[in-house]
Motif scaffolding. Structure first.
Motif, PDB file in Angstrom:
ATOM      1  N   CYS A  88       0.725  -0.968   0.096  1.00 35.19           N
ATOM      2  CA  CYS A  88      -0.108   0.014  -0.068  1.00 35.19           C
ATOM      3  C   CYS A  88       0.829   1.251   0.020  1.00 35.19           C
ATOM      4  O   CYS A  88       2.065   1.152   0.389  1.00 35.19           O
ATOM      5  N   ASN A 119      -4.564   0.879  -1.465  1.00 35.74           N
ATOM      6  CA  ASN A 119      -4.100  -0.218  -2.133  1.00 35.74           C
ATOM      7  C   ASN A 119      -5.049  -0.321  -3.301  1.00 35.74           C
ATOM      8  O   ASN A 119      -6.199  -0.533  -3.313  1.00 35.74           O
ATOM      9  N   SER A 120      -4.519  -0.481  -4.338  1.00 32.83           N
ATOM     10  CA  SER A 120      -5.253  -0.465  -5.860  1.00 32.83           C
ATOM     11  C   SER A 120      -6.191   0.534  -6.137  1.00 32.83           C
ATOM     12  O   SER A 120      -7.356   0.337  -6.389  1.00 32.83           O
ATOM     13  N   GLN A 149      -7.701   2.311  -3.833  1.00 30.26           N
ATOM     14  CA  GLN A 149      -8.872   2.153  -2.887  1.00 30.26           C
ATOM     15  C   GLN A 149      -8.335   2.539  -1.517  1.00 30.26           C
ATOM     16  O   GLN A 149      -7.243   2.190  -1.180  1.00 30.26           O
TER      17      GLN A 149
END
Length: 108
Positions: A7, A51-52, A54
């Motif tokens: 993250c 993370n991604s 989000q």
């Protein structure tokens, strides 16, 4: 146990307010009001972990007169025990040291 997730931690922007408010409600039972979170974001006191793309965690950190205070820290339920909280805490420490804080008080 879940594996560690990668993250990134960054300063929250006003666009992050809904995600931070939602995490505050889910993880901390609304410990802070929406207005207080929006105010902290505007003051540059909120860090988010992504993370991604989000938001999976956040922390509220203030630094005043050589002392830092960690006001809130939370992670999304699905991201718990994956290292997100540790990454946020490490980043809070780095921000506090960079701002000249000699200690961090916990108010969580």
């Amino acid at each position: 146990m879940k594996t560690a997730l990668a993250c990134a931690v960054r300063l929250a922007s006003p666009a992050d307010a809904p995600a931070v408010i939602s995490l505050n409600e889910a993880a901390l039972h609304g410990r802070w009001s929406s207005a207080s979170i929006e105010w902290a974001i505007a003051r540059g006191e909120v860090l988010v972990a992504e993370n991604s793309l989000q938001v999976v965690g956040f922390a509220v950190l203030t630094v005043v007169a050589g002392e830092a205070e960690l006001m809130l820290i939370a992670t999304a339920k699905a991201s718990r025990r994956t290292g997100v909280g540790s990454v946020l805490l490490d980043h809070c420490r780095d921000v506090a040291v960079a701002a000249g804080a000699g200690c961090i008080h916990l108010d969580v």
